[in-house]
Design a protein around this motif. Structure first.
Motif, short mmCIF file in Angstrom:
data_model
loop_
_atom_site.label_atom_id
_atom_site.label_comp_id
_atom_site.label_asym_id
_atom_site.label_seq_id
_atom_site.Cartn_x
_atom_site.Cartn_y
_atom_site.Cartn_z
N UNK A 1 23.41 41.07 41.27
CA UNK A 1 23.78 41.88 41.76
C UNK A 1 25.19 42.29 42.33
N UNK A 2 26.12 41.76 41.44
CA UNK A 2 27.56 42.77 41.13
C UNK A 2 26.99 44.16 40.58
N UNK A 3 25.96 44.48 39.78
CA UNK A 3 25.17 45.66 39.26
C UNK A 3 25.02 46.16 40.31
N UNK A 4 24.14 46.26 41.58
CA UNK A 4 23.03 46.26 42.52
C UNK A 4 24.22 47.14 43.03
N UNK A 5 25.32 46.79 44.04
CA UNK A 5 26.81 47.38 44.08
C UNK A 5 27.12 48.05 43.79
N UNK B 1 36.66 45.42 35.56
CA UNK B 1 36.53 43.92 35.47
C UNK B 1 35.52 43.12 34.72
N UNK B 2 33.88 44.10 35.18
CA UNK B 2 32.82 43.78 34.84
C UNK B 2 33.07 43.98 32.94
N UNK B 3 33.30 45.27 32.77
CA UNK B 3 34.07 45.44 30.73
C UNK B 3 34.73 44.18 30.25
N UNK C 1 31.34 36.55 36.34
CA UNK C 1 29.87 36.52 35.29
C UNK C 1 29.39 37.88 36.10
N UNK C 2 29.15 38.67 34.73
CA UNK C 2 28.25 39.75 35.69
C UNK C 2 26.65 39.49 35.73
N UNK D 1 33.06 41.37 29.37
CA UNK D 1 32.00 41.20 27.85
C UNK D 1 30.47 41.78 28.70
N UNK D 2 30.64 42.36 29.60
CA UNK D 2 29.81 43.34 30.09
C UNK D 2 29.22 44.03 29.45
N UNK D 3 28.01 44.31 29.17
CA UNK D 3 27.65 45.60 28.04
C UNK D 3 26.56 46.79 29.18
#
Length: 334
Positions: free
Chosen positions: A242-246, A289-291, A238-239, A294-296
């Motif tokens: 924290x993962x965006x920051x990494x 993987x985030x895409x 799940x986006x 369904x990450x936007x």
């Protein structure tokens, strides 16, 4: 007749050639497996995100497994036929860190097998994890005793504990045990944060890296994106912030290394450039993987750009390596 016999006796035997290759093979060559397996993972993620062929990722993983098998055989031969060289490598303040990649690459091969042959994946993972943990504990214990020359402190220090822990988290989660993966992720995360300040302090205040050691800067890219891939594996994908920051920190590292490319490439076309491969494939895999989840926002566009870049970069490394092999420069004495 005597001249013919003399020539035959002096001709190099294939076994001698193979033994020389084994004796001159550094553990850092296991980094090739990391790059190939990382690209295979990127293609598997792309198959989920954009409906690309899943077969491509499987083929790349097969190639990675074959390369891994060859390198394992050569390194075992080195241990048997040239133990003094192996001991010297283990005692070297920089080269020794790469020995841990034998276990990390084994776990990545297990990850490649996981969707198709679970039993074999479990066995390989157990072997790779046991070696990685034992080596990481042994080597870190040595570091804690001090007396280290600051000029030999490089990003390769991440390999025994940070890379090993993050890969352990990713693969054990793929085998169906994300709760165990969370423990490994924690070990890798805090090892990275503790080591990051040490390495950056050395880069900022210590002597400039010697030219032959500059390709090891590629390892500096790896912790954030490899950690992002591990976090996605243990958290379910799940986006979140924290993962965006990494991923964002990984992109920053990539840009800084791109700014230093002339300085790094003063070392020339050398196998050590594979040190960049795992980080570059991971920084493509994580947003892909985030895409798929369904990450936007900027993530899908970033994923596509980095996926193309990773494929081009690994293709260039493969071409360089084949050239080194054909010119007899891949297994030269250090």
């Amino acid at each position: 007749m005597a001249d013919t016999v003399s020539k035959l006796q002096s001709a190099p035997e294939p076994s001698r050639g193979l033994a020389a290759m084994a004796a001159n093979m550094p553990a850092s060559y296991f980094g090739i497996v990391l790059g190939l397996a990382g690209l295979g993972n990127a293609w598997r993620a792309a198959a989920r995100a954009w409906d690309l062929s899943a077969l491509v990722g499987d083929i790349i993983h097969v190639v990675a497994a074959l390369v891994w098998a060859v390198l394992v055989i050569l390194y075992l031969m080195k241990a048997i036929t040239a133990p003094a060289k192996l001991v010297a490598e283990a005692e070297h303040p920089v080269q020794c860190c790469f020995i841990g990649l034998a276990g990390v690459s084994t776990m990545l091969v297990a990850g490649g097998l996981a969707p198709h042959w679970t039993a074999a994946a479990y066995v390989l993972f157990a072997l790779g994890f046991a070696f990685t943990l034992a080596f990481g504990v042994w080597y870190t214990g040595s570091l804690w005793q001090g007396r280290r020359d600051i000029s030999t402190t490089t990003a390769v220090l991440y390999l025994p504990t940070v890379a090993g822990s993050f890969v352990s988290a990713t693969v054990v989660s793929a085998l169906g045990h994300p709760e165990v993966g969370q423990l490994a992720f924690g070990a890798g995360l805090f090892s990275w944060l503790a080591m990051e300040s040490v390495i950056l302090n050395r880069l900022l205040t210590g002597p400039t890296l010697a030219i032959p050691m500059r390709p090891t800067m590629g390892v500096q890219l790896a912790p954030a994106p490899v950690g992002a891939v591990a976090y996605i594996a243990v958290s379910g994908g799940t986006p979140d912030l924290f993962v965006h920051a990494l991923i964002g920190y990984g992109v920053l590292q990539l840009l800084i290394l791109a700014r230093l490319w002339r300085w790094i490439f003063e070392a020339g076309s050398v196998p050590g450039l594979w040190a960049f491969s795992f980080g570059i494939t991971a920084i493509a895999t994580a947003p892909t993987l985030l895409t798929a989840h369904a990450d936007g926002g900027a993530i899908p566009a970033l994923a596509a750009l980095l996926f193309v870049f990773a494929n081009i970069f690994i293709a260039a490394l493969i071409g360089m390596t084949l050239s080194l092999i054909t010119r007899g420069r891949m297994f030269q004495p250090a």
